[in-house]
Design a protein around this motif. Structure first.
Motif, PDB file in Angstrom:
ATOM      1  N   ARG A   1       0.833  -1.212   0.000  1.00 10.66           N
ATOM      2  CA  ARG A   1       0.000   0.000   0.000  1.00 10.66           C
ATOM      3  C   ARG A   1       0.864   1.257   0.000  1.00 10.66           C
ATOM      4  O   ARG A   1       0.464   2.283  -0.570  1.00 10.66           O
ATOM      5  N   MET A   2       2.049   1.186   0.586  1.00 10.93           N
ATOM      6  CA  MET A   2       2.951   2.333   0.562  1.00 10.93           C
ATOM      7  C   MET A   2       3.339   2.690  -0.865  1.00 10.93           C
ATOM      8  O   MET A   2       3.450   3.871  -1.224  1.00 10.93           O
ATOM      9  N   LEU A   3       3.545   1.670  -1.711  1.00  5.52           N
ATOM     10  CA  LEU A   3       3.855   1.928  -3.124  1.00  5.52           C
ATOM     11  C   LEU A   3       2.676   2.610  -3.812  1.00  5.52           C
ATOM     12  O   LEU A   3       2.857   3.537  -4.613  1.00  5.52           O
ATOM     13  N   VAL A   4       1.483   2.128  -3.498  1.00  3.45           N
ATOM     14  CA  VAL A   4       0.277   2.716  -4.088  1.00  3.45           C
ATOM     15  C   VAL A   4       0.146   4.175  -3.661  1.00  3.45           C
ATOM     16  O   VAL A   4      -0.116   5.063  -4.481  1.00  3.45           O
ATOM     17  N   ASP A   5       0.343   4.430  -2.382  1.00  6.44           N
ATOM     18  CA  ASP A   5       0.203   5.798  -1.860  1.00  6.44           C
ATOM     19  C   ASP A   5       1.241   6.736  -2.476  1.00  6.44           C
ATOM     20  O   ASP A   5       0.986   7.936  -2.653  1.00  6.44           O
ATOM     21  N   GLU A   6       2.424   6.197  -2.808  1.00  4.33           N
ATOM     22  CA  GLU A   6       3.487   7.015  -3.405  1.00  4.33           C
ATOM     23  C   GLU A   6       3.357   7.135  -4.920  1.00  4.33           C
ATOM     24  O   GLU A   6       4.129   7.850  -5.557  1.00  4.33           O
ATOM     25  N   GLY A   7       2.374   6.439  -5.501  1.00  2.00           N
ATOM     26  CA  GLY A   7       2.160   6.506  -6.941  1.00  2.00           C
ATOM     27  C   GLY A   7       3.200   5.789  -7.770  1.00  2.00           C
ATOM     28  O   GLY A   7       3.451   6.142  -8.924  1.00  2.00           O
ATOM     29  N   VAL A   8       3.824   4.764  -7.190  1.00  2.86           N
ATOM     30  CA  VAL A   8       4.888   4.042  -7.910  1.00  2.86           C
ATOM     31  C   VAL A   8       4.570   2.546  -7.998  1.00  2.86           C
ATOM     32  O   VAL A   8       5.452   1.686  -7.914  1.00  2.86           O
ATOM     33  N   THR A   9       3.297   2.228  -8.176  1.00  6.15           N
ATOM     34  CA  THR A   9       2.887   0.818  -8.224  1.00  6.15           C
ATOM     35  C   THR A   9       3.394   0.125  -9.485  1.00  6.15           C
ATOM     36  O   THR A   9       3.918  -0.992  -9.427  1.00  6.15           O
TER      37      THR A   9
ATOM     38  N   PRO B   1       9.455   7.906 -13.340  1.00  3.98           N
ATOM     39  CA  PRO B   1      10.827   7.380 -13.390  1.00  3.98           C
ATOM     40  C   PRO B   1      11.858   8.282 -12.727  1.00  3.98           C
ATOM     41  O   PRO B   1      12.939   7.825 -12.352  1.00  3.98           O
ATOM     42  N   GLY B   2      11.526   9.569 -12.561  1.00  2.00           N
ATOM     43  CA  GLY B   2      12.451  10.487 -11.911  1.00  2.00           C
ATOM     44  C   GLY B   2      12.366  10.459 -10.394  1.00  2.00           C
ATOM     45  O   GLY B   2      13.012  11.263  -9.715  1.00  2.00           O
ATOM     46  N   SER B   3      11.571   9.532  -9.854  1.00  2.86           N
ATOM     47  CA  SER B   3      11.389   9.470  -8.395  1.00  2.86           C
ATOM     48  C   SER B   3      12.436   8.601  -7.716  1.00  2.86           C
ATOM     49  O   SER B   3      12.345   8.334  -6.519  1.00  2.86           O
ATOM     50  N   GLY B   4      13.430   8.154  -8.473  1.00  2.00           N
ATOM     51  CA  GLY B   4      14.511   7.378  -7.884  1.00  2.00           C
ATOM     52  C   GLY B   4      14.313   5.881  -7.988  1.00  2.00           C
ATOM     53  O   GLY B   4      13.241   5.395  -8.369  1.00  2.00           O
ATOM     54  N   ILE B   5      15.365   5.142  -7.665  1.00  2.00           N
ATOM     55  CA  ILE B   5      15.279   3.687  -7.636  1.00  2.00           C
ATOM     56  C   ILE B   5      14.390   3.293  -6.456  1.00  2.00           C
ATOM     57  O   ILE B   5      14.657   3.652  -5.316  1.00  2.00           O
ATOM     58  N   ILE B   6      13.328   2.560  -6.730  1.00  2.00           N
ATOM     59  CA  ILE B   6      12.376   2.185  -5.685  1.00  2.00           C
ATOM     60  C   ILE B   6      12.945   1.084  -4.803  1.00  2.00           C
ATOM     61  O   ILE B   6      12.784   1.085  -3.580  1.00  2.00           O
TER      62      ILE B   6
END
Length: 309
Positions: free
Chosen positions: A132-140, A295-300
């Motif tokens: 859910r943290m990935l979903v909340d951060e928009g990086v699913t 993609p500019g949000s860094g390595i997940i």
């Protein structure tokens, strides 16, 4: 002896909302996430993909790692389960051959909040909370750059020709075959390789297995790196712009530059895990997970795998 297992939080978009898959298990009379034990000679990513297919009929590829749970089974043995996020495409859902059976009675797609309430075990809920943290951060939705070091090659002192012509040893050829299923688990769509023979031989088995052509380039060769003519930035920049999972096979000295360029191109904050990701054993690879939408949000996330000895 510890029992190892692997599984995933399978997810899809239903009516504009992220839903996750829970399974109703017949024998255990519980609601859990799809997972299963590692078979002999199997890697954890390979296990996760196989078990999801066997339990749900879904063919998926792995996304971001979600960590692990560990607990003591009724027989007193410890069980450690590794999880990934795994998107179930519409095609995968339509192609599923699942039927209720003695192990799994039903599959259920639920919004995250309802899934958390339905799961029997708190340890499963903790994994879904990480998702859910990935979903909340928009990086699913993610793709990956897979930095692969060539397998064991004939040492320079045992080879009289040009360095780029050094072939794999028998051990190296076996290593190249052994990593095919682990690489397949992440769903690569492109394969790039240094023009050195040892690199091309390393990616040949996975190329054949996935029916993907190998794109050879001198820009990530050791010769180019040593002469200061490396084109790592060009290769990696284009791969990130394309936003599809790609294997990039190169050499020990070049791989730290490859990882560094992924970090620079995505605005990743410097971290020890980033620098370590380029320090790979022969036939080892690091999976650098990146956001499709940001993609500019860094390595997940970064995960590193080595061939089974």
């Amino acid at each position: 002896m510890t029992v190892f297992a692997a599984g995933a939080v399978c997810w899809r978009i239903v009516d504009g909302k992220v839903n996750v898959l829970v399974i109703h298990r017949s024998a255990h009379r519980d609601v859990s996430l799809p997972k299963g034990k590692v078979d002999p000679g199997e890697t954890l990513p390979e296990t996760a993909v196989r078990e999801i297919s066997e339990e749900t009929g879904l063919r998926v590829t792995l996304g971001v790692p979600l960590g692990m749970t560990n607990y003591t089974m009724p027989n007193g043995r410890e069980k450690v389960v590794h999880y990934w996020a795994a998107e179930a495409t519409d095609q995968a859902v339509l192609a599923s051959t699942f039927l209720p059976n003695g192990e799994v009675a039903a599959l259920e797609w639920l919004p995250i909040k309802k899934a958390l309430a339905a799961l029997t075990y708190e340890r499963d809920a903790e994994i879904v909370e990480r998702f859910r943290m990935l979903v909340d951060e928009g990086v699913t939705r993610t793709f990956a750059i897979i930095a692969l070091r060539h397998a064991k090659a004939t040492p320079p002192y045992q080879f009289s020709g040009p360095d780029a012509a050094r072939p794999l040893t028998e051990r190296g050829r076996n290593e190249a075959k052994s990593i095919v299923q682990s690489l397949r688990a992440f769903g690569p769509e492109k394969i790039f390789s240094s023009t050195a023979k040892r690199c091309l031989q390393t990616v040949e088995p996975v190329s054949k297995a996935l029916k993907l052509s190998v794109r050879e380039t001198d820009l990530i060769s050791q010769d180019a790196w040593e002469s200061g003519e490396s084109g790592v930035r060009e290769i990696i920049g284009k791969r990130i712009r394309k936003r599809v999972t790609a294997v990039v096979c190169s050499h020990g000295p070049v791989l730290p530059d490859i990882v560094r360029e992924v970090a620079l191109a995505t605005g990743t904050v410097p971290a020890a895990t980033v620098s370590r990701a380029g320090d790979l054993p022969v036939a080892g690879f690091s999976v650098l997970h990146l956001s499709v939408d940001r993609p500019g949000s860094g390595i997940i996330a970064i995960e590193t795998h080595a061939p089974i000895a």
